[in-house]
Write a protein that holds these residues in place. Sequence first.
Motif, PDB file in Angstrom:
ATOM      1  N   THR A 191       0.453  11.236   2.245  1.00 60.86           N
ATOM      2  CA  THR A 191      -0.484  11.202   1.124  1.00 60.86           C
ATOM      3  C   THR A 191      -0.165   9.979   0.267  1.00 60.86           C
ATOM      4  N   ARG A 192      -1.032   9.645  -0.643  1.00 58.17           N
ATOM      5  CA  ARG A 192      -0.790   8.520  -1.548  1.00 58.17           C
ATOM      6  C   ARG A 192       0.516   8.717  -2.307  1.00 58.17           C
ATOM      7  N   GLU A 193       0.718   9.912  -2.845  1.00 56.70           N
ATOM      8  CA  GLU A 193       1.927  10.188  -3.609  1.00 56.70           C
ATOM      9  C   GLU A 193       3.173  10.076  -2.734  1.00 56.70           C
ATOM     10  N   GLU A 194       3.118  10.597  -1.514  1.00 49.51           N
ATOM     11  CA  GLU A 194       4.270  10.528  -0.606  1.00 49.51           C
ATOM     12  C   GLU A 194       4.613   9.087  -0.236  1.00 49.51           C
ATOM     13  N   ARG A 195       3.601   8.295   0.087  1.00 50.60           N
ATOM     14  CA  ARG A 195       3.885   6.909   0.495  1.00 50.60           C
ATOM     15  C   ARG A 195       4.401   6.087  -0.681  1.00 50.60           C
ATOM     16  N   GLU A 196       3.848   6.302  -1.890  1.00 55.88           N
ATOM     17  CA  GLU A 196       4.324   5.566  -3.056  1.00 55.88           C
ATOM     18  C   GLU A 196       5.752   5.964  -3.405  1.00 55.88           C
ATOM     19  N   GLN A 197       6.061   7.251  -3.327  1.00 58.85           N
ATOM     20  CA  GLN A 197       7.420   7.711  -3.620  1.00 58.85           C
ATOM     21  C   GLN A 197       8.403   7.163  -2.590  1.00 58.85           C
ATOM     22  N   PHE A 198       8.008   7.156  -1.320  1.00 58.17           N
ATOM     23  CA  PHE A 198       8.876   6.626  -0.271  1.00 58.17           C
ATOM     24  C   PHE A 198       9.135   5.139  -0.488  1.00 58.17           C
ATOM     25  N   LEU A 199       8.113   4.381  -0.820  1.00 58.57           N
ATOM     26  CA  LEU A 199       8.285   2.950  -1.068  1.00 58.57           C
ATOM     27  C   LEU A 199       9.160   2.711  -2.299  1.00 58.57           C
ATOM     28  N   ALA A 200       9.131   3.618  -3.253  1.00 55.97           N
ATOM     29  CA  ALA A 200       9.950   3.472  -4.469  1.00 55.97           C
ATOM     30  C   ALA A 200      11.440   3.693  -4.199  1.00 55.97           C
ATOM     31  N   GLU A 201      11.783   4.304  -3.079  1.00 60.03           N
ATOM     32  CA  GLU A 201      13.193   4.495  -2.724  1.00 60.03           C
ATOM     33  C   GLU A 201      13.800   3.153  -2.307  1.00 60.03           C
ATOM     34  N   PRO A 202      15.117   2.990  -2.452  1.00 57.42           N
ATOM     35  CA  PRO A 202      15.749   1.690  -2.174  1.00 57.42           C
ATOM     36  C   PRO A 202      16.029   1.434  -0.688  1.00 57.42           C
ATOM     37  N   HIS A 203      14.966   1.253   0.090  1.00 56.49           N
ATOM     38  CA  HIS A 203      15.100   0.877   1.498  1.00 56.49           C
ATOM     39  C   HIS A 203      15.205  -0.642   1.604  1.00 56.49           C
ATOM     40  N   ILE A 204      15.803  -1.126   2.670  1.00 52.54           N
ATOM     41  CA  ILE A 204      15.724  -2.550   2.981  1.00 52.54           C
ATOM     42  C   ILE A 204      14.376  -2.741   3.674  1.00 52.54           C
ATOM     43  N   ALA A 205      13.573  -3.674   3.185  1.00 51.45           N
ATOM     44  CA  ALA A 205      12.250  -3.907   3.755  1.00 51.45           C
ATOM     45  C   ALA A 205      12.308  -5.010   4.802  1.00 51.45           C
ATOM     46  N   ALA A 206      11.358  -4.956   5.709  1.00 47.69           N
ATOM     47  CA  ALA A 206      11.081  -6.089   6.582  1.00 47.69           C
ATOM     48  C   ALA A 206       9.868  -6.780   5.967  1.00 47.69           C
ATOM     49  N   LEU A 207      10.043  -8.029   5.564  1.00 45.29           N
ATOM     50  CA  LEU A 207       8.954  -8.822   4.993  1.00 45.29           C
ATOM     51  C   LEU A 207       8.339  -9.631   6.128  1.00 45.29           C
ATOM     52  N   ALA A 208       7.027  -9.635   6.215  1.00 46.76           N
ATOM     53  CA  ALA A 208       6.324 -10.446   7.201  1.00 46.76           C
ATOM     54  C   ALA A 208       5.297 -11.301   6.474  1.00 46.76           C
ATOM     55  N   VAL A 209       5.237 -12.580   6.888  1.00 46.48           N
ATOM     56  CA  VAL A 209       4.276 -13.506   6.297  1.00 46.48           C
ATOM     57  C   VAL A 209       3.819 -14.482   7.368  1.00 46.48           C
ATOM     58  N   ASP A 210       2.562 -14.862   7.296  1.00 50.74           N
ATOM     59  CA  ASP A 210       1.985 -15.812   8.246  1.00 50.74           C
ATOM     60  C   ASP A 210       2.803 -17.102   8.253  1.00 50.74           C
TER      61      ASP A 210
ATOM     62  N   GLY B 101       1.820 -19.781  10.296  1.00 43.75           N
ATOM     63  CA  GLY B 101       0.992 -20.849  10.832  1.00 43.75           C
ATOM     64  C   GLY B 101       0.462 -20.545  12.223  1.00 43.75           C
ATOM     65  N   SER B 102      -0.501 -21.337  12.657  1.00 42.09           N
ATOM     66  CA  SER B 102      -1.206 -21.061  13.907  1.00 42.09           C
ATOM     67  C   SER B 102      -0.337 -21.206  15.146  1.00 42.09           C
ATOM     68  N   ASP B 103       0.706 -21.989  15.081  1.00 43.42           N
ATOM     69  CA  ASP B 103       1.539 -22.192  16.264  1.00 43.42           C
ATOM     70  C   ASP B 103       2.829 -21.378  16.231  1.00 43.42           C
ATOM     71  N   ARG B 104       2.944 -20.441  15.291  1.00 45.85           N
ATOM     72  CA  ARG B 104       4.156 -19.635  15.134  1.00 45.85           C
ATOM     73  C   ARG B 104       3.784 -18.165  14.954  1.00 45.85           C
ATOM     74  N   ALA B 105       4.696 -17.303  15.355  1.00 42.40           N
ATOM     75  CA  ALA B 105       4.560 -15.881  15.035  1.00 42.40           C
ATOM     76  C   ALA B 105       4.875 -15.711  13.548  1.00 42.40           C
ATOM     77  N   PRO B 106       4.472 -14.589  12.954  1.00 42.13           N
ATOM     78  CA  PRO B 106       4.812 -14.382  11.540  1.00 42.13           C
ATOM     79  C   PRO B 106       6.324 -14.427  11.324  1.00 42.13           C
ATOM     80  N   LEU B 107       6.732 -14.973  10.187  1.00 36.02           N
ATOM     81  CA  LEU B 107       8.128 -14.897   9.783  1.00 36.02           C
ATOM     82  C   LEU B 107       8.383 -13.452   9.358  1.00 36.02           C
ATOM     83  N   THR B 108       9.425 -12.849   9.898  1.00 38.75           N
ATOM     84  CA  THR B 108       9.796 -11.480   9.545  1.00 38.75           C
ATOM     85  C   THR B 108      11.283 -11.462   9.243  1.00 38.75           C
ATOM     86  N   VAL B 109      11.635 -11.064   8.013  1.00 40.66           N
ATOM     87  CA  VAL B 109      13.026 -11.074   7.571  1.00 40.66           C
ATOM     88  C   VAL B 109      13.306  -9.847   6.707  1.00 40.66           C
ATOM     89  N   PRO B 110      14.575  -9.392   6.675  1.00 37.74           N
ATOM     90  CA  PRO B 110      14.928  -8.283   5.787  1.00 37.74           C
ATOM     91  C   PRO B 110      14.996  -8.772   4.340  1.00 37.74           C
TER      92      PRO B 110
END
Length: 141
Positions: free
Chosen positions: A4-23, A25-34
């Motif tokens: 649910t919205r409340e469950e996902r927001e509460q889970f995201l509010a917990e201190p997990h290490i995230a995987a960040l992904a960002v484009d 460029g066209s010749d590369r896969a997305p950059l993904t880092v903790p």
Amino acid sequence: MALTREEREQFLAEPHIAALAVDAGSDRAPLTVPIWYQYAPGGDVWIMTGLDSRKYQLIKAAGRFTLMVDRLEPTIRYVSVEGPVVETVTATEEDLREISARYLPADRVDGYVAFASAEHGDQVIVRMRPERWVSSDLGTV
């Protein structure tokens, strides 16, 4: 099963290490880092990164990024959130202390803040407005 919205927001509010992904460029896969992040239900997500880092340069170019957090216990659960950058500001020592305290034991915060202030160079806070969510709890499978 989707959260649910409340469950996902509460889970995201917990201190997990995230995987960040960002484009990356066209010749590369997305950059993904903790990465560490900060979030309170209903608000924007923020991360702290180096002003001169490749990560920040890609986020600035793309104007958006994704964070994904997960866990395996007590159930297999994940939340992925994607959205536009809504603000970038110079990070302060107070910001560094806040995010460090979220992830480190209290007795390690001062030492880490001193180290990061001396070694990481200029930092920025990047705020992202959650726009698209994907979440699931797979139970204990």
